[in-house]
Write a protein that holds these residues in place. Structure first.
Motif, PDB file in Angstrom:
ATOM      1  N   ASN A  26       1.983  -0.337   4.590  1.00  0.00           N
ATOM      2  CA  ASN A  26       1.429  -1.508   5.046  1.00  0.00           C
ATOM      3  C   ASN A  26       1.339  -1.750   6.886  1.00  0.00           C
ATOM      4  OD1 ASN A  26       0.093  -3.104   3.349  1.00  0.00           O
ATOM      5  ND2 ASN A  26       2.033  -3.744   2.524  1.00  0.00           N
ATOM      6  N   HIS A  27       1.323  -0.530   7.571  1.00  0.00           N
ATOM      7  CA  HIS A  27       1.321  -0.769   9.128  1.00  0.00           C
ATOM      8  C   HIS A  27       2.399  -1.623   9.519  1.00  0.00           C
ATOM      9  CE1 HIS A  27      -2.906   0.172   7.672  1.00  0.00           C
ATOM     10  NE2 HIS A  27      -3.187   0.896   8.708  1.00  0.00           N
ATOM     11  N   PRO A  28       3.386  -1.101   9.293  1.00  0.00           N
ATOM     12  CA  PRO A  28       4.636  -1.808   9.770  1.00  0.00           C
ATOM     13  C   PRO A  28       4.886  -1.834  11.084  1.00  0.00           C
ATOM     14  CG  PRO A  28       5.233   0.745   9.149  1.00  0.00           C
ATOM     15  CD  PRO A  28       4.014   0.123   9.013  1.00  0.00           C
ATOM     16  N   TYR A  71       2.334  -0.185  13.417  1.00  0.00           N
ATOM     17  CA  TYR A  71       2.284   1.226  13.625  1.00  0.00           C
ATOM     18  C   TYR A  71       1.357   1.958  12.255  1.00  0.00           C
ATOM     19  CZ  TYR A  71       4.981   0.678  17.728  1.00  0.00           C
ATOM     20  OH  TYR A  71       5.231   0.444  19.077  1.00  0.00           O
ATOM     21  N   ASP A  72       0.689   3.119  12.492  1.00  0.00           N
ATOM     22  CA  ASP A  72      -0.140   3.501  11.342  1.00  0.00           C
ATOM     23  C   ASP A  72       0.098   5.152  11.285  1.00  0.00           C
ATOM     24  OD1 ASP A  72      -2.419   4.272  10.096  1.00  0.00           O
ATOM     25  OD2 ASP A  72      -3.672   2.818  11.130  1.00  0.00           O
ATOM     26  N   PRO A  73       0.366   5.746   9.980  1.00  0.00           N
ATOM     27  CA  PRO A  73       0.568   6.974   9.668  1.00  0.00           C
ATOM     28  C   PRO A  73      -0.680   7.967   9.829  1.00  0.00           C
ATOM     29  CG  PRO A  73       0.626   5.719   7.771  1.00  0.00           C
ATOM     30  CD  PRO A  73       0.769   4.800   8.826  1.00  0.00           C
ATOM     31  N   PRO A  77      -9.336   8.542  13.540  1.00  0.00           N
ATOM     32  CA  PRO A  77     -10.001   7.164  13.747  1.00  0.00           C
ATOM     33  C   PRO A  77     -10.551   6.668  12.578  1.00  0.00           C
ATOM     34  CG  PRO A  77     -11.095   8.928  15.151  1.00  0.00           C
ATOM     35  CD  PRO A  77     -10.114   9.641  14.160  1.00  0.00           C
ATOM     36  N   HIS A  78     -10.229   5.036  12.255  1.00  0.00           N
ATOM     37  CA  HIS A  78     -10.677   4.385  11.215  1.00  0.00           C
ATOM     38  C   HIS A  78     -10.359   3.079  11.403  1.00  0.00           C
ATOM     39  CE1 HIS A  78      -6.375   4.851  11.022  1.00  0.00           C
ATOM     40  NE2 HIS A  78      -6.324   3.637  10.244  1.00  0.00           N
ATOM     41  N   ALA A  79     -11.161   2.449  10.667  1.00  0.00           N
ATOM     42  CA  ALA A  79     -11.212   1.029  11.025  1.00  0.00           C
ATOM     43  C   ALA A  79     -10.240   0.269  10.157  1.00  0.00           C
ATOM     44  CB  ALA A  79     -12.627   0.412  10.743  1.00  0.00           C
ATOM     45  N   HIS A  80     -10.047  -1.039  10.294  1.00  0.00           N
ATOM     46  CA  HIS A  80      -9.202  -1.888   9.615  1.00  0.00           C
ATOM     47  C   HIS A  80      -9.671  -3.136   8.863  1.00  0.00           C
ATOM     48  CE1 HIS A  80      -6.359   0.580  11.937  1.00  0.00           C
ATOM     49  NE2 HIS A  80      -5.747   0.721  10.643  1.00  0.00           N
ATOM     50  N   ILE A  81      -9.112  -3.907   7.851  1.00  0.00           N
ATOM     51  CA  ILE A  81      -9.626  -4.925   7.369  1.00  0.00           C
ATOM     52  C   ILE A  81      -8.075  -5.695   7.261  1.00  0.00           C
ATOM     53  CG2 ILE A  81      -9.621  -4.020   4.935  1.00  0.00           C
ATOM     54  CD1 ILE A  81     -11.801  -6.171   4.453  1.00  0.00           C
ATOM     55  N   TRP A  90      -5.373  -3.300   5.723  1.00  0.00           N
ATOM     56  CA  TRP A  90      -5.768  -2.066   4.993  1.00  0.00           C
ATOM     57  C   TRP A  90      -6.698  -1.436   5.749  1.00  0.00           C
ATOM     58  CZ3 TRP A  90      -5.243  -7.087   3.136  1.00  0.00           C
ATOM     59  CH2 TRP A  90      -4.787  -7.074   1.871  1.00  0.00           C
ATOM     60  N   ASP A  91      -6.681   0.183   5.499  1.00  0.00           N
ATOM     61  CA  ASP A  91      -7.617   1.357   5.972  1.00  0.00           C
ATOM     62  C   ASP A  91      -8.907   1.029   5.245  1.00  0.00           C
ATOM     63  OD1 ASP A  91      -5.473   2.183   7.678  1.00  0.00           O
ATOM     64  OD2 ASP A  91      -4.615   3.074   6.022  1.00  0.00           O
ATOM     65  N   VAL A  92      -9.880   1.183   6.365  1.00  0.00           N
ATOM     66  CA  VAL A  92     -11.382   1.162   5.706  1.00  0.00           C
ATOM     67  C   VAL A  92     -12.185   2.344   6.666  1.00  0.00           C
ATOM     68  CG1 VAL A  92     -11.718  -1.137   4.814  1.00  0.00           C
ATOM     69  CG2 VAL A  92     -12.281  -0.559   7.084  1.00  0.00           C
TER      70      VAL A  92
HETATM   71 MN   LIG Z   1      -4.740   2.265   9.507  1.00  0.00          MN
END
Ligand SMILES: [Mn+2]
Ligand SMILES: [Mn+2]
Ligand SMILES: [Zn+2]
Ligand SMILES: [Zn+2]
Lengths: 125, 125
Positions: A26-28, A71-73, A77-81, A90-92
DNA sequence: GTTACTATCGATAATGAATATCATTATCTT
DNA sequence: AAGATAATGATATTCATTATCGATAGTAAC
């Protein structure tokens, strides 16, 4: 300030912290990681220091949200919601078309995109 | 916390602060506005309070960047391009195609977009 | 394995942005 | 003009993050 010219040592703390982020869902935040590793005895300063270093080294990613760094595992490149109620992230997928939409007027070069959608998730309704 | 059910009073401070934002060019922060209005004698707490109130009332916009809130005379949806060297922020058009790119899988509704391009401006090279 | 060098650690002080508190002031309604 | 109360300003407080510094422990050389 972290000096990139010096070799980075493999410490117990660093290994535990990367691992915690890599297995996170969850993007801690820094304090989330601190809580996760509570029984390891790692100091809060080390948590912050290593998280910054890991981002700098490109081993993990980071997103800013609501005045704190998450932080993100995923390093691709990706977007978020994000949900404005529960603050979950969340990753999108980052639409491939986005590259063509980059502004061309000014004289910026190699632009990075930061694309975030905001709304209220199903759980929060 | 600002109560929207109560009428908002037109104070000297509020008028000066809206005015400062409306005439601003570089997406000023709260302390930028404080500096701009230094000789008005307005307290820093009032600056923060009114800026938040004005955003809540939809009279001005806001953008988060580098862990601080920057204020925006433009309230229509638009994208930004920021320089990672000098931290200046420019307005750019929000591509109309962006709406079609909104994620549809989850059960989010009426999504807001936050689109920011990041790079190094011409002055900083 | 021991030594020497120094990056990293952990406790804690310090910072910076933003919010909370509260007595005082000023706006708005009647 | 008077009363009710929203807004102000000085300042304390919170919260995330960074800086400081003596102690600890990787690492490479011997
Ligand atoms: Mn992410
Ligand atoms: Mn803008
Ligand atoms: Zn939610
Ligand atoms: Zn620049």
């Amino acid at each position: 300030m972290i000096d990139k010219s010096k070799a980075r040592r493999s410490t117990r703390q660093r290994r535990l912290i990367v691992d915690a982020v890599k297995h996170s869902l969850n993007h801690p935040s820094a304090s989330d990681i601190y809580a996760t590793l509570a029984d390891s005895g790692i100091g809060i300063a080390t948590i912050y220091r290593q998280l910054s270093a890991l981002v700098e080294d490109g081993e993990i990613g980071s997103v800013k949200y609501q005045g704190e760094v998450r932080y993100d595992p995923i390093i691709q490149p990706h977007a978020h919601i994000v949900c404005s109620k529960c603050d979950k992230i969340w990753d999108v997928e980052l639409p491939k078309e986005i590259k063509n939409l980059a502004p061309t007027n000014g004289s910026f070069e190699k632009l990075d995109v930061d694309l975030t959608w905001k709304g209220v998730c199903s759980d929060c309704r």
